[in-house]
Design a protein around this motif. Structure first.
Motif, mmCIF file in Angstrom:
data_model
loop_
_atom_site.group_PDB
_atom_site.id
_atom_site.type_symbol
_atom_site.label_atom_id
_atom_site.label_comp_id
_atom_site.label_asym_id
_atom_site.label_seq_id
_atom_site.Cartn_x
_atom_site.Cartn_y
_atom_site.Cartn_z
ATOM 1 N N THR A 21 23.238 48.470 81.228
ATOM 2 C CA THR A 21 22.312 48.020 82.886
ATOM 3 C C THR A 21 21.109 47.220 82.242
ATOM 4 O OG1 THR A 21 21.280 50.371 82.932
ATOM 5 C CG2 THR A 21 23.498 49.770 84.036
ATOM 6 N N GLY A 22 21.002 47.135 80.995
ATOM 7 C CA GLY A 22 18.981 46.729 80.435
ATOM 8 C C GLY A 22 18.315 47.438 81.166
ATOM 9 N N TYR A 26 12.675 49.217 75.598
ATOM 10 C CA TYR A 26 12.396 48.641 74.523
ATOM 11 C C TYR A 26 10.541 48.665 74.065
ATOM 12 C CZ TYR A 26 17.252 48.545 73.506
ATOM 13 O OH TYR A 26 18.536 48.478 73.692
ATOM 14 N N TYR A 31 5.226 46.442 79.837
ATOM 15 C CA TYR A 31 3.779 45.948 80.704
ATOM 16 C C TYR A 31 2.464 47.286 81.290
ATOM 17 C CZ TYR A 31 7.223 41.871 80.566
ATOM 18 O OH TYR A 31 7.671 40.883 79.975
ATOM 19 N N LEU A 198 18.311 42.821 65.993
ATOM 20 C CA LEU A 198 17.513 41.686 67.023
ATOM 21 C C LEU A 198 16.593 41.477 67.949
ATOM 22 C CD1 LEU A 198 20.123 39.448 68.170
ATOM 23 C CD2 LEU A 198 20.682 41.206 65.871
ATOM 24 N N PRO A 200 12.902 41.838 67.650
ATOM 25 C CA PRO A 200 11.406 41.384 66.532
ATOM 26 C C PRO A 200 10.769 42.978 66.492
ATOM 27 C CG PRO A 200 12.065 40.099 67.760
ATOM 28 C CD PRO A 200 12.821 40.686 68.377
ATOM 29 N N ARG A 280 10.640 34.900 65.401
ATOM 30 C CA ARG A 280 11.688 35.667 64.446
ATOM 31 C C ARG A 280 11.126 34.815 63.525
ATOM 32 N NH1 ARG A 280 14.872 38.705 63.805
ATOM 33 N NH2 ARG A 280 15.388 38.608 65.734
ATOM 34 N N TYR B 22 5.509 25.526 81.160
ATOM 35 C CA TYR B 22 5.645 25.762 79.878
ATOM 36 C C TYR B 22 7.022 27.172 79.913
ATOM 37 C CZ TYR B 22 2.155 29.127 79.269
ATOM 38 O OH TYR B 22 1.378 29.302 79.572
ATOM 39 N N ARG B 30 11.129 37.981 82.091
ATOM 40 C CA ARG B 30 10.369 39.308 81.747
ATOM 41 C C ARG B 30 8.822 39.637 82.548
ATOM 42 N NH1 ARG B 30 12.939 41.884 77.575
ATOM 43 N NH2 ARG B 30 10.806 42.286 77.281
ATOM 44 N N ASP B 31 7.658 38.791 82.228
ATOM 45 C CA ASP B 31 7.302 38.071 82.641
ATOM 46 C C ASP B 31 6.887 38.210 84.205
ATOM 47 O OD1 ASP B 31 6.629 38.413 80.315
ATOM 48 O OD2 ASP B 31 5.912 36.705 79.433
ATOM 49 N N ARG B 34 9.860 41.141 85.597
ATOM 50 C CA ARG B 34 9.337 42.297 85.421
ATOM 51 C C ARG B 34 11.113 42.736 85.361
ATOM 52 N NH1 ARG B 34 4.302 44.392 84.975
ATOM 53 N NH2 ARG B 34 3.358 42.017 83.964
ATOM 54 N N THR B 36 13.478 43.599 82.359
ATOM 55 C CA THR B 36 13.350 42.912 81.419
ATOM 56 C C THR B 36 14.607 43.319 80.485
ATOM 57 O OG1 THR B 36 12.932 45.240 81.185
ATOM 58 C CG2 THR B 36 10.893 43.858 80.937
ATOM 59 N N GLY B 37 15.611 43.640 81.460
ATOM 60 C CA GLY B 37 16.863 44.145 80.408
ATOM 61 C C GLY B 37 17.652 42.170 79.768
ATOM 62 N N LYS B 39 17.048 40.298 76.937
ATOM 63 C CA LYS B 39 15.958 39.813 75.762
ATOM 64 C C LYS B 39 15.302 38.840 74.767
ATOM 65 C CE LYS B 39 16.229 44.906 75.892
ATOM 66 N NZ LYS B 39 14.911 44.745 77.432
ATOM 67 N N LYS B 40 14.449 38.741 73.999
ATOM 68 C CA LYS B 40 14.284 37.976 73.480
ATOM 69 C C LYS B 40 14.452 38.143 72.105
ATOM 70 C CE LYS B 40 10.718 35.704 74.031
ATOM 71 N NZ LYS B 40 8.908 34.875 74.576
ATOM 72 N N GLY B 41 15.497 37.727 71.285
ATOM 73 C CA GLY B 41 15.565 37.433 69.893
ATOM 74 C C GLY B 41 15.095 37.115 69.473
ATOM 75 N N VAL B 77 21.363 41.325 83.118
ATOM 76 C CA VAL B 77 21.858 42.563 83.245
ATOM 77 C C VAL B 77 22.207 43.571 84.532
ATOM 78 C CG1 VAL B 77 20.968 42.968 81.713
ATOM 79 C CG2 VAL B 77 22.590 43.736 81.587
ATOM 80 N N GLU B 78 21.524 43.340 85.673
ATOM 81 C CA GLU B 78 20.469 44.027 85.934
ATOM 82 C C GLU B 78 21.138 44.101 87.610
ATOM 83 O OE1 GLU B 78 18.153 42.473 84.343
ATOM 84 O OE2 GLU B 78 16.437 43.472 83.808
ATOM 85 N N TYR B 103 20.300 46.073 71.969
ATOM 86 C CA TYR B 103 19.229 45.063 71.802
ATOM 87 C C TYR B 103 20.834 43.541 72.413
ATOM 88 C CZ TYR B 103 15.055 42.744 71.660
ATOM 89 O OH TYR B 103 14.204 41.728 72.051
ATOM 90 N N THR B 105 23.196 43.647 73.352
ATOM 91 C CA THR B 105 24.112 43.993 74.705
ATOM 92 C C THR B 105 24.107 43.634 75.862
ATOM 93 O OG1 THR B 105 23.936 45.876 73.550
ATOM 94 C CG2 THR B 105 25.185 46.471 76.000
ATOM 95 N N PRO B 106 23.224 43.497 76.674
ATOM 96 C CA PRO B 106 22.427 42.880 78.288
ATOM 97 C C PRO B 106 23.185 41.333 77.875
ATOM 98 C CG PRO B 106 20.726 43.434 77.426
ATOM 99 C CD PRO B 106 21.672 43.923 76.103
#
Lengths: 762, 159
Positions: A21-22, A26, A31, A198, A200, A280, B22, B30-31, B34, B36-37, B39-41, B77-78, B103, B105-106
């Motif tokens: 569900t997110g 992590y 925040y 995955l 970082p 990355r 930008y 995310r920011d 919020r 956050t589900g 993800k930034k890989g 994903v939420e 990580y 998964t979403p």
């Protein structure tokens, strides 16, 4: 097989709902109000003296709150083991391109990045050394000229850039080589590898109102991070709380302190929480990957195929710092075979490249590629079937392992038999197709482990360990607790832990969680069960040995209706003389429990292009008992795919002049995608270990060992060329088919030097 | 740089926010929101961990500028589960063990949801193709593919 109520079932993961569900949190998802963003400036030079660093323009940029350089940290060197060879941030010298020289905390990330561009570092270049073979030669530039003065330096061979040696010996190797009917020598090279997690590296640090430092970290080893952080910040360990967040993959790369010290010091300077997330490119250039390894093997064999002696030399590049430590791959230089005489040596050499990190049984995949390719080559040379040659020499129960332990009962032969049967070996395949096998060995990891289980008034139990969940280990630990106490999986609550709350435990790595931490959970559950039985005996007025614990109750075996539920007992315990029920366990090491895996690859090789297509992959591993078969298969499949990437496509490339990482992105460092893979066939053998929880063995490491050799052996079977260097790229195969290239660097001169230095005959 | 107004529908809710020009859609989710589900890989479009559904199509949100999504409809994903039930894809990932560290998964789930919208009965090869931009380092993909096929079966039989 014993009957279990919880184990051997495909129970869903305890954290599955949060993850799909997110909601799983992590480190990067933390925040905090007023949080600043941190970025680091990496060195642009491979080896240089720092003449000056001017941060004034960066400090003056609006939005920048603090800038730190190496001199802002206490002048304390640290290391992963005894040898302290590294400052957390460069002070007077830089040793590799990318090494952090400054860090900025600013109100947002883009301002922090702008500030980095305003930092002026003046360097005076020194001559770098990039190739480990060059680094070993007399007269090579020295990476650490003052090495002998470093705390913890205990090595005796002078000169070069050798920082450690691992060695093991048995019998009379020279005599055995002289007496052997045949002696075979081969050298193998494996490439640089990135762990490829995955998530970082990420961290948030905050100095709390009481002056203590809280660190939300992406780590496999919270207690190790706490200790190293205390060391580099020169503050009491008890002033630091590390909260390990959900871990988005680590595979060994997150076992130690990474960059947590930078946001920590910046938080101390600004009074605000500070977050650092690597991009990355930084993951590739600043976090310890695995460097190329050269493995030399020499084997004495008698006419009947009996191996009598083995010499193995590893030349291991640690980069700028010892990082993950000496290369444990050498301890696997015998492979899964009983060899009476051996000499094993691993030399670690410094070079001006990013320091080396751990990765899923560091060094063993490299060594397994060498040993299992070499085994095939010897078998073909002797005209023996490769599988029969392995069977003839395989280590058996009662033999003495390389570490001196007696080999206990295990499933090695069952694994080989299962793979043989699945593939119908020996097998003739059409032209251009081939099959290859590899036999892999590892041991179940041990180390300090603790667990605590409290029984709640509603009959559930709370399980507390200090272990970070990797690949479902929390689910395995909850399963062990449930099985031990006779309750359902959903009656176990796995507590969120931090270093203040949970007792000390070793890091989550080296295949130790289920075997050792699981054992601690089993023992803690037994402790809790004994207390439940004692209380029930008292309240029911029967002897303790008349009672049993199952299905959430303690009952009289001859009269099951006479019972008390765990909830009733927990409620009674609160006011009992013995107090609330808490089971505890603490252990340090467990006996040697080997793990064996047999693997096989089928390939199709295109003679015109050299392209290798993996058409089938079979593996069979002895897991003792499958705590959760679905999770075990998932581990084995994922591990094998990492090994397939290592075999065929993954290749961290370093500039030969500067040591810079040339391909720091997922677009140029090629990890397998779903379409690249054949169906994976995963078989389990169950020969229970003597000491693991319910007989379980370690699972995680061996699946990744086999693919490079199995595929190299399959290529030989298909088209008759032998590739001794990873990856097994189309380019290399084509060159070999044309009779070109395919030469692994000659290391005879270096070997002679190393032997001379040790006083051995050359 | 001055933030600019952005009107965007996220998981069914209309949002009026201000974002820097930008900013990517990923960073905005995310920011600023919020969520956050997602993800930034890699932030380079290589790993697929940031996959969301944008106006009906799966996209890597790190490669979408937030301002270019003005007036768009985004599902993350939420936004899949209802208070009563998980989305069939989420449920299947749990049952088939299609996740480990979680990580990626979403992103995998959103890629699968996108696939099943267009192709309710995909073959295993079509599933592998649809997740061909999603890196997973833990699972080896076998159980991910099984989970998506299971979800497809269940969703198709409900129609």
């Amino acid at each position: 097989m014993a009957t279990f109520k919880v184990l051997e079932q495909n129970n869903p993961r305890v954290d599955a709902w949060e993850k799909v569900t997110g909601r799983a949190t992590y480190a990067g998802d933390v925040y905090l109000p007023g949080m600043l963003m941190c970025k680091t400036l990496g060195s642009s030079r491979s080896h240089a003296r720092i003449v000056s660093i001017d941060t004034s323009r960066a400090q003056a940029l609006p939005g920048v709150r603090a800038v730190i350089t190496g001199v802002d940290f206490p002048e304390i060197r640290f290391g992963s083991g005894a040898l302290k060879d590294r400052y957390i941030m460069a002070r007077d010298k830089v040793y590799y391109i990318g090494e952090p020289v400054a860090a900025v905390a600013a109100e947002d990330e883009i301002t922090a990045e702008e500030a980095l561009a305003l930092i002026d570092v003046q360097y005076e270049d020194l001559e770098p050394v990039v190739d480990p073979l060059t680094a070993l030669r007399a007269g090579s530039p020295s990476v650490h000229p003052d090495l002998e003065s470093y705390e913890g330096y205990g090595f005796t061979i002078e000169g070069g850039n050798i920082c450690t040696l691992l060695d093991a010996d048995r019998g009379d190797v020279e005599q055995a080589f002289q007496d052997a009917d045949h002696v075979f020598e081969d050298t193998f090279r494996s490439q640089g590898i990135n762990q490829g997690f995955l998530e970082p590296m990420a961290c948030v640090a905050n100095v709390e109102a009481n002056g203590r430092l809280t660190v939300w970290a992406s780590t496999q080893g919270p207690y190790q991070v706490r200790a190293q952080l205390a060391s580099v910040l020169d503050m009491p360990l008890s002033n630091i709380k590390v909260i390990p967040m959900e871990l988005g993959g680590g595979f060994g790369a997150k076992l130690r302190l990474a960059f947590e010290a930078f946001p920590s010091l910046l938080s101390m300077k600004t009074g605000s929480p500070v977050k650092l997330i690597n991009n990355r490119e930084e993951v590739f250039t600043q976090n310890g990957p695995r460097h190329p390894v050269t493995n030399y093997l020499k084997t004495g064999v008698n006419k009947d195929g009996t191996i009598v002696s083995r010499e193995a030399y590893t030349i291991f590049d640690v980069g700028a710092y010892l990082g993950a430590g000496p290369n444990s791959g050498i301890g696997h230089g015998l492979g899964a075979y009983d060899i009476p005489n051996f000499r094993l040596r691993s030399y670690a050499a410094y070079t001006n490249k990013v320091y080396v990190g751990s990765y899923r049984a560091s060094g063993v995949a490299d060594m397994t590629f060498a040993v299992e390719s070499h085994m095939d080559m010897i078998a073909h040379n002797l005209g023996m079937d490769p599988l029969d040659f392995r069977l003839k020499n395989a280590i058996k129960e009662g033999d003495t392992a390389v570490n001196g332990s007696r080999v206990p009962r295990n499933g090695l032969f069952e694994c080989l038999a299962a793979v043989k049967e699945r593939l119908g070996l020996p097998r003739e395949l059409p032209e251009g197709h081939g099959v290859g096998i590899a036999l892999c060995e590892w041991r179940s990891g041990t180390g300090p482990s603790t667990a605590s289980i409290s029984v709640n008034e509603d009959g559930t139990v709370s399980l507390l360990t200090g272990s970070v969940d990797i690949s479902g280990s929390d689910t395995s630990l909850a399963s062990i607790a449930a099985e031990s106490l006779g309750i359902a999986m959903d009656q176990v609550i796995v507590a969120r832990r931090d270093t203040d709350l949970a007792p000390f435990t070793g890091p989550s790595g080296g295949s130790r969680i289920v075997y050792s931490q699981g054992k601690a959970v089993e023992l803690a559950a037994e402790d809790a069960r004994n207390k439940l039985l004692a209380l029930a005996a008292d309240r029911l007025g029967v002897p303790q040995d008349a009672l049993a614990c199952a299905d959430g109750s303690v009952y009289v075996q001859d009269n099951p209706p006479q019972s008390l539920t765990l909830g009733q007992l927990a409620a009674m315990s609160v006011t009992s003389r013995s107090g609330p029920i808490v089971g505890n366990a603490s252990l340090s090491t467990l006996p040697y429990a080997p793990v064996f895996s047999a693997q096989a690859a089928e390939v199709q090789v295109d003679r015109d292009t050299g392209q290798v297509k993996l058409t089938r992959y079979v593996q069979c591993q002895d897991v003792g008992v499958a705590i959760n078969p679905m999770a075990v298969e998932g581990q084995l499949e994922g591990g094998a795919v990492q090994g397939i990437g290592r075999a065929l496509t993954e290749d961290m490339q370093f500039d030969p002049e500067t040591g810079a990482v040339r391909n720091p992105s997922f677009a140029s460092y090629l990890m397998p995608l779903a379409l690249d893979l054949p169906e994976l066939e995963t078989l389990l053998v169950r020969v229970p270990s003597e000491d693991g929880p319910f007989g379980a063995r370690a699972v995680a490491e061996p699946p990744g060992f086999g693919p490079p050799a199995a595929i190299a052996n399959a290529i030989y079977d298909a088209v008759g060329v032998r590739i001794r260097e990873l990856p097994l790229s189309g380019e290399r195969v084509l060159a070999a088919l044309r009779g070109e290239g395919n030469d692994v660097a000659y290391i005879g001169d270096e070997l002679q030097e190393l032997k001379r230095a040790e006083g051995l005959a050359v | 740089m001055n933030k600019q107004p952005l009107a965007i529908t996220v998981n069914g809710h209309e949002r009026q926010i201000f974002v820097a020009p930008y900013y990517s859609l990923l960073d905005t989710l995310r920011d600023e929101l919020r969520l956050t589900g997602t993800k930034k890989g890699c932030d380079e479009g290589d790993c697929g961990a940031c996959t969301v559904i944008l106006d009906g199509k799966p996209v890597t949100s790190c490669l979408v500028l937030a301002m270019s999504a003005q007036g768009s409809d985004v599902t993350t994903v939420e936004g899949l589960a209802t208070p009563d039930a998980l989305h069939p894809v989420q449920q299947a990932f749990i049952e088939r063990g299609g996740l480990q560290c979680g990580y990626c998964t979403p992103g995998l789930i959103m890629a699968a949801v996108g696939l099943l919208q267009d192709n309710p009965r995909p073959s295993a090869e079509e599933v592998k193709f649809a997740i061909g931009g999603n890196l997973c380092r833990c699972t080896g993909y076998t159980k991910v593919v099984e989970a998506i096929l299971l979800a497809a079966d269940r969703m198709a039989s409900q129609c």
